[in-house]
Design an enzyme around this catalytic site. Sequence first.
Site, PDB file in Angstrom:
ATOM      1  N   ASP A  96       0.851  -1.175   0.199  1.00 12.36           N
ATOM      2  CA  ASP A  96      -0.227  -0.217   0.067  1.00 12.36           C
ATOM      3  C   ASP A  96       1.127   1.066   0.016  1.00 12.36           C
ATOM      4  O   ASP A  96       1.646   1.489   0.812  1.00 12.36           O
ATOM      5  CB  ASP A  96      -0.726  -0.062   1.218  1.00 12.36           C
ATOM      6  CG  ASP A  96      -1.782   1.220   1.641  1.00 12.36           C
ATOM      7  OD1 ASP A  96      -1.394   2.134   0.822  1.00 12.36           O
ATOM      8  OD2 ASP A  96      -2.584   1.230   2.409  1.00 12.36           O
ATOM      9  N   SER A 114      -2.702   5.029 -14.264  1.00 14.63           N
ATOM     10  CA  SER A 114      -3.766   4.649 -15.587  1.00 14.63           C
ATOM     11  C   SER A 114      -4.367   3.319 -15.413  1.00 14.63           C
ATOM     12  O   SER A 114      -5.146   3.042 -16.349  1.00 14.63           O
ATOM     13  CB  SER A 114      -2.944   5.083 -16.605  1.00 14.63           C
ATOM     14  OG  SER A 114      -3.101   6.585 -17.031  1.00 14.63           O
ATOM     15  N   GLY A 144      -5.961   1.426 -13.458  1.00 20.29           N
ATOM     16  CA  GLY A 144      -7.290   1.114 -12.627  1.00 20.29           C
ATOM     17  C   GLY A 144      -8.187   1.668 -13.202  1.00 20.29           C
ATOM     18  O   GLY A 144      -8.774   1.020 -14.418  1.00 20.29           O
ATOM     19  N   GLY A 183      -9.805   4.445  -5.691  1.00 20.50           N
ATOM     20  CA  GLY A 183      -8.374   4.025  -6.254  1.00 20.50           C
ATOM     21  C   GLY A 183      -7.281   4.677  -4.970  1.00 20.50           C
ATOM     22  O   GLY A 183      -7.519   4.803  -3.727  1.00 20.50           O
ATOM     23  N   VAL A 184      -6.240   4.612  -5.771  1.00 15.04           N
ATOM     24  CA  VAL A 184      -4.981   5.143  -4.950  1.00 15.04           C
ATOM     25  C   VAL A 184      -5.179   6.517  -4.369  1.00 15.04           C
ATOM     26  O   VAL A 184      -4.619   6.960  -3.333  1.00 15.04           O
ATOM     27  CB  VAL A 184      -3.702   4.935  -5.794  1.00 15.04           C
ATOM     28  CG1 VAL A 184      -3.436   5.927  -6.778  1.00 15.04           C
ATOM     29  CG2 VAL A 184      -2.265   5.066  -4.985  1.00 15.04           C
ATOM     30  N   ASP A 185      -5.774   7.446  -5.292  1.00 13.19           N
ATOM     31  CA  ASP A 185      -6.085   8.748  -4.880  1.00 13.19           C
ATOM     32  C   ASP A 185      -7.014   8.878  -3.502  1.00 13.19           C
ATOM     33  O   ASP A 185      -6.527   9.697  -2.712  1.00 13.19           O
ATOM     34  CB  ASP A 185      -6.955   9.516  -6.007  1.00 13.19           C
ATOM     35  CG  ASP A 185      -7.117  11.088  -6.120  1.00 13.19           C
ATOM     36  OD1 ASP A 185      -6.331  11.341  -5.256  1.00 13.19           O
ATOM     37  OD2 ASP A 185      -7.631  11.317  -7.091  1.00 13.19           O
TER      38      ASP A 185
HETATM   39  N1  APR Z   1      -1.335   1.777  -3.132  1.00 22.55           N
HETATM   40  C1  APR Z   1      -0.723   1.440  -4.225  1.00 22.55           C
HETATM   41  N2  APR Z   1      -1.334   1.058  -5.394  1.00 22.55           N
HETATM   42  C2  APR Z   1      -2.801   1.428  -5.156  1.00 22.55           C
HETATM   43  C3  APR Z   1      -3.380   1.567  -4.031  1.00 22.55           C
HETATM   44  C4  APR Z   1      -2.679   1.601  -3.026  1.00 22.55           C
HETATM   45  N3  APR Z   1      -3.332   2.116  -1.561  1.00 22.55           N
HETATM   46  N4  APR Z   1      -4.796   1.700  -4.166  1.00 22.55           N
HETATM   47  C5  APR Z   1      -5.138   1.282  -5.554  1.00 22.55           C
HETATM   48  N5  APR Z   1      -3.875   1.267  -6.126  1.00 22.55           N
HETATM   49  C6  APR Z   1      -3.338   0.726  -7.490  1.00 22.55           C
HETATM   50  C7  APR Z   1      -4.558  -0.016  -8.146  1.00 22.55           C
HETATM   51  O1  APR Z   1      -4.638  -1.230  -7.991  1.00 22.55           O
HETATM   52  C8  APR Z   1      -3.985   0.279  -9.671  1.00 22.55           C
HETATM   53  O2  APR Z   1      -3.069  -0.545  -9.975  1.00 22.55           O
HETATM   54  O3  APR Z   1      -3.284   2.023  -8.439  1.00 22.55           O
HETATM   55  C9  APR Z   1      -3.266   1.695  -9.691  1.00 22.55           C
HETATM   56  C10 APR Z   1      -3.856   2.910 -10.398  1.00 22.55           C
HETATM   57  O4  APR Z   1      -5.317   2.848 -10.324  1.00 22.55           O
HETATM   58  P1  APR Z   1      -6.267   3.942 -10.020  1.00 22.55           P
HETATM   59  O5  APR Z   1      -6.257   4.334  -8.519  1.00 22.55           O
HETATM   60  O6  APR Z   1      -7.882   3.586 -10.324  1.00 22.55           O
HETATM   61  O7  APR Z   1      -5.833   5.038 -10.921  1.00 22.55           O
HETATM   62  P2  APR Z   1      -6.123   5.446 -12.429  1.00 22.55           P
HETATM   63  O8  APR Z   1      -6.192   4.211 -13.266  1.00 22.55           O
HETATM   64  O9  APR Z   1      -4.805   6.252 -12.828  1.00 22.55           O
HETATM   65  O10 APR Z   1      -7.507   6.203 -12.560  1.00 22.55           O
HETATM   66  C11 APR Z   1      -7.371   7.669 -11.970  1.00 22.55           C
HETATM   67  O11 APR Z   1      -9.119   7.282 -10.386  1.00 22.55           O
HETATM   68  O12 APR Z   1      -9.390   7.676  -8.069  1.00 22.55           O
HETATM   69  C12 APR Z   1      -9.477   8.206  -9.362  1.00 22.55           C
HETATM   70  O13 APR Z   1      -9.081  10.397  -8.953  1.00 22.55           O
HETATM   71  C13 APR Z   1      -8.832   9.544  -9.464  1.00 22.55           C
HETATM   72  O14 APR Z   1     -10.086   9.881 -11.486  1.00 22.55           O
HETATM   73  C14 APR Z   1      -8.968   9.493 -10.966  1.00 22.55           C
HETATM   74  C15 APR Z   1      -8.757   8.007 -11.467  1.00 22.55           C
END
Ligand code: APR
Length: 178
Positions: free
Chosen positions: A8, A121, A123, A30-32
């Site tokens: 994480d 990108s 997720g 997601g990670v955000d």
């Molecule tokens: N630590 C590490 N990686 C993580 C975590 C974490 N705590 N949580 C999720 N991930 C991973 C997911 O498994 C994925 O592989 O982060 C990667 C990116 O996924 P997303 O968070 O969905 O990011 P993205 O595809 O770039 O989409 C961005 O999603 O949350 C919204 O505000 C954000 O609109 C933006 C979009």
Amino acid sequence: MIRIAQADITTLSVDAIVNAANQRMFGGGGVDGAIHRAAGPELFEACLKVPEVRSGVRCPTGEARITPGFKLPAKFVIHTVGPVYRDGRHGEPELLAACYRNSLALAAENGCKSIAFPCISTGVYGYPIEDAARISVDTMRAFLSGRDSARPEMEVIFCCFSERDKQVYDNLMKTESP
Ligand code: APR
């Protein structure tokens, strides 16, 4: 130096962690979402203070912005916005590479010696992990070798959330050593 980890990202004690954000920098899932929850509400306040470059856009796709890490172990959060994947023929590879390059450059400008990236990108934005991982590794190697910049001393961690993503990175690192 490049390292692959499965973790994480909010738990990592590095100078900077990278957030896969959106253009408004309003937080998300997601990670955000995980980063905003762990950093506390001050992170959202700091994001709102980032000036808009046009209506509703604080960080255009491919660019990066920096804030403090607040309650995170990381000193800084570097927010970058990856491309939404369509078919790979709408500038997505270039934009994804720009995310990694601009985040690294911003980290270097702020004196960071270690940085951790999530799989930007891959997720919600739907980028296939194999393609995205290759772009990230190629971009990183170019940066660390000094071809793109004079900052080769940075420790870079690719922080995979799933075991599968880690396998993709592990295979890539094995088959294509620098
Ligand atoms: N630590 C590490 N990686 C993580 C975590 C974490 N705590 N949580 C999720 N991930 C991973 C997911 O498994 C994925 O592989 O982060 C990667 C990116 O996924 P997303 O968070 O969905 O990011 P993205 O595809 O770039 O989409 C961005 O999603 O949350 C919204 O505000 C954000 O609109 C933006 C979009």
